[in-house]
Design a protein around this motif. Structure first.
Motif, short mmCIF file in Angstrom:
data_model
loop_
_atom_site.label_atom_id
_atom_site.label_comp_id
_atom_site.label_asym_id
_atom_site.label_seq_id
_atom_site.Cartn_x
_atom_site.Cartn_y
_atom_site.Cartn_z
N ARG A 158 0.83 -1.20 0.00
CA ARG A 158 0.00 0.00 0.00
C ARG A 158 0.88 1.26 0.00
N ASP A 159 1.94 1.25 0.82
CA ASP A 159 2.86 2.41 0.86
C ASP A 159 3.56 2.61 -0.48
N VAL A 160 3.98 1.51 -1.10
CA VAL A 160 4.69 1.60 -2.39
C VAL A 160 3.77 2.25 -3.42
N ILE A 161 2.51 1.80 -3.46
CA ILE A 161 1.57 2.34 -4.45
C ILE A 161 1.27 3.81 -4.16
N ARG A 162 1.13 4.14 -2.88
CA ARG A 162 0.82 5.53 -2.51
C ARG A 162 2.00 6.44 -2.87
N ARG A 163 3.20 5.97 -2.59
CA ARG A 163 4.37 6.81 -2.91
C ARG A 163 4.53 6.97 -4.42
N ASP A 164 4.29 5.88 -5.17
CA ASP A 164 4.36 5.98 -6.63
C ASP A 164 3.42 7.07 -7.12
N GLU A 165 2.19 7.04 -6.57
CA GLU A 165 1.20 8.02 -7.01
C GLU A 165 1.67 9.43 -6.71
N GLN A 166 2.17 9.62 -5.49
CA GLN A 166 2.65 10.97 -5.11
C GLN A 166 3.80 11.40 -6.00
N ASP A 167 4.74 10.48 -6.23
CA ASP A 167 5.95 10.85 -6.96
C ASP A 167 5.67 11.06 -8.46
N MET A 168 4.69 10.33 -8.99
CA MET A 168 4.44 10.41 -10.44
C MET A 168 3.45 11.51 -10.79
N ASN A 169 2.61 11.89 -9.83
CA ASN A 169 1.53 12.82 -10.17
C ASN A 169 1.73 14.23 -9.65
N ARG A 170 2.87 14.48 -9.02
CA ARG A 170 3.08 15.85 -8.54
C ARG A 170 3.35 16.77 -9.74
N GLU A 171 3.10 18.06 -9.50
CA GLU A 171 3.24 18.99 -10.62
C GLU A 171 4.70 19.24 -10.97
N ILE A 172 5.52 19.31 -9.93
CA ILE A 172 6.91 19.69 -10.18
C ILE A 172 7.80 18.44 -10.25
N SER A 173 8.61 18.37 -11.30
CA SER A 173 9.55 17.25 -11.47
C SER A 173 8.94 15.89 -11.16
N PRO A 174 7.82 15.53 -11.78
CA PRO A 174 7.27 14.20 -11.48
C PRO A 174 8.21 13.11 -11.97
N LEU A 175 8.09 11.95 -11.35
CA LEU A 175 8.88 10.81 -11.80
C LEU A 175 8.37 10.38 -13.17
N ARG A 176 9.25 10.46 -14.16
CA ARG A 176 8.89 9.91 -15.47
C ARG A 176 10.17 9.56 -16.21
N GLN A 177 10.01 8.69 -17.20
CA GLN A 177 11.19 8.24 -17.94
C GLN A 177 11.59 9.32 -18.93
N ALA A 178 12.86 9.74 -18.92
CA ALA A 178 13.34 10.70 -19.92
C ALA A 178 13.27 10.04 -21.29
N GLU A 179 13.04 10.86 -22.31
CA GLU A 179 12.90 10.30 -23.67
C GLU A 179 14.11 9.48 -24.08
N ASP A 180 15.28 9.95 -23.65
CA ASP A 180 16.51 9.26 -24.07
C ASP A 180 17.04 8.30 -23.00
N ALA A 181 16.16 7.91 -22.06
CA ALA A 181 16.60 6.95 -21.04
C ALA A 181 16.35 5.52 -21.51
N VAL A 182 17.23 4.63 -21.08
CA VAL A 182 17.05 3.20 -21.40
C VAL A 182 16.24 2.57 -20.27
N LEU A 183 15.18 1.87 -20.62
CA LEU A 183 14.33 1.23 -19.61
C LEU A 183 14.93 -0.11 -19.20
N VAL A 184 15.14 -0.28 -17.90
CA VAL A 184 15.63 -1.58 -17.41
C VAL A 184 14.62 -2.07 -16.36
N ASP A 185 14.00 -3.22 -16.62
CA ASP A 185 13.02 -3.79 -15.71
C ASP A 185 13.67 -4.95 -14.97
#
Ligand code: DC
Length: 223
Positions: A173-200
């Motif tokens: 629950r904490d992981v999902i809540r933090r993801d939401e906060q970090d990805m949906n904030r207005e300033i500097s949200p967490l997102r993949q840069a266009e030129d970043a390589v995705l590693v899963d």
């Protein structure tokens, strides 16, 4: 020696800090954990009982955040006090996610992060390193894993330190809540840069993940 910077971004629990630290060691760069800087501010604001954006912004002028390396490990200091042992609690994690959405807090740490990367070749991990802090980094990696995998890893870590303190469901629950906060904030949200390589890393252990990152760096840097 050639100067280059490596940005590693991604959600919490993807293994960023462990892998970025290993990568830095393998390549002979300085490892910079920027989450620890946000955590330092969060701890300070909890101690000062500063809760609103206005209170937090106001308290920043009385705070100096620095970092140093003791026996090869990054330590963080709030007004000269080594607060490294206190920044990894669930309470500070939640507070760090909140304070990191405040523009004055990001501005406060921006320069510190950039000057470190100018002075040294760094592997810097965070949320906005490839997008905002080091847009010209030679290598950008977006490291992720499924929320369930990340929660499971964090749960095992916590179980080792404090058995029975939290259930897997609490951690998820904490992981999902933090993801939401970090990805949906207005300033500097967490997102993949266009030129970043995705590693899963959902299906990979630490050694395999490290090898994946090293391969990306070697290719990008021509090593
Ligand atoms: O990586 P971490 O869990 O130690 O980060 C703590 C919090 O700080 C996290 O919720 C997001 C925030 N953070 C950020 O906004 N930007 C960064 N570059 C690093 C961390």
């Amino acid at each position: 020696m050639r100067h280059y910077n490596i940005a590693v971004d991604g959600p919490s629990g993807a293994g960023k800090s462990t892998l970025a630290r290993r990568l830095a060691r393998a390549l002979g760069c300085l490892y910079v954990d920027t989450g620890a800087l946000y955590r330092t501010i969060a701890l300070w604001m909890l101690r000062e009982h500063a809760e609103t954006e206005e209170e937090i912004t106001g308290k920043l002028s009385g705070l100096t955040v620095t970092m140093d390396y003791l026996e090869g490990e990054q330590h963080v200091f709030a007004n000269g006090e080594d607060v490294t042992p206190y920044i990894r609690t669930a309470e500070v994690s939640m507070a760090a996610s909140r304070v990191s959405a405040i523009p004055a807090v990001r501005e406060f740490l921006f320069r510190l992060q950039q000057s470190l990367a100018e002075e040294h070749s760094v592997v810097m991990d965070g949320r906005d390193i490839g997008t905002v802090v080091l847009p010209d980094a030679e290598v950008k990696i977006y490291l992720t894993a499924s929320a369930e995998t990340r929660a499971q890893r964090r749960f095992l870590e916590l179980e080792e330190k404090q058995p029975g303190a939290q259930t897997y469901e609490d951690v998820l629950r904490d992981v999902i809540r933090r993801d939401e906060q970090d990805m949906n904030r207005e300033i500097s949200p967490l997102r993949q840069a266009e030129d970043a390589v995705l590693v899963d890393t959902s299906e990979a252990d630490l050694d395999e993940s490290e090898q994946m990152l090293l391969d990306v760096c070697k290719e990008k840097l021509g090593l």
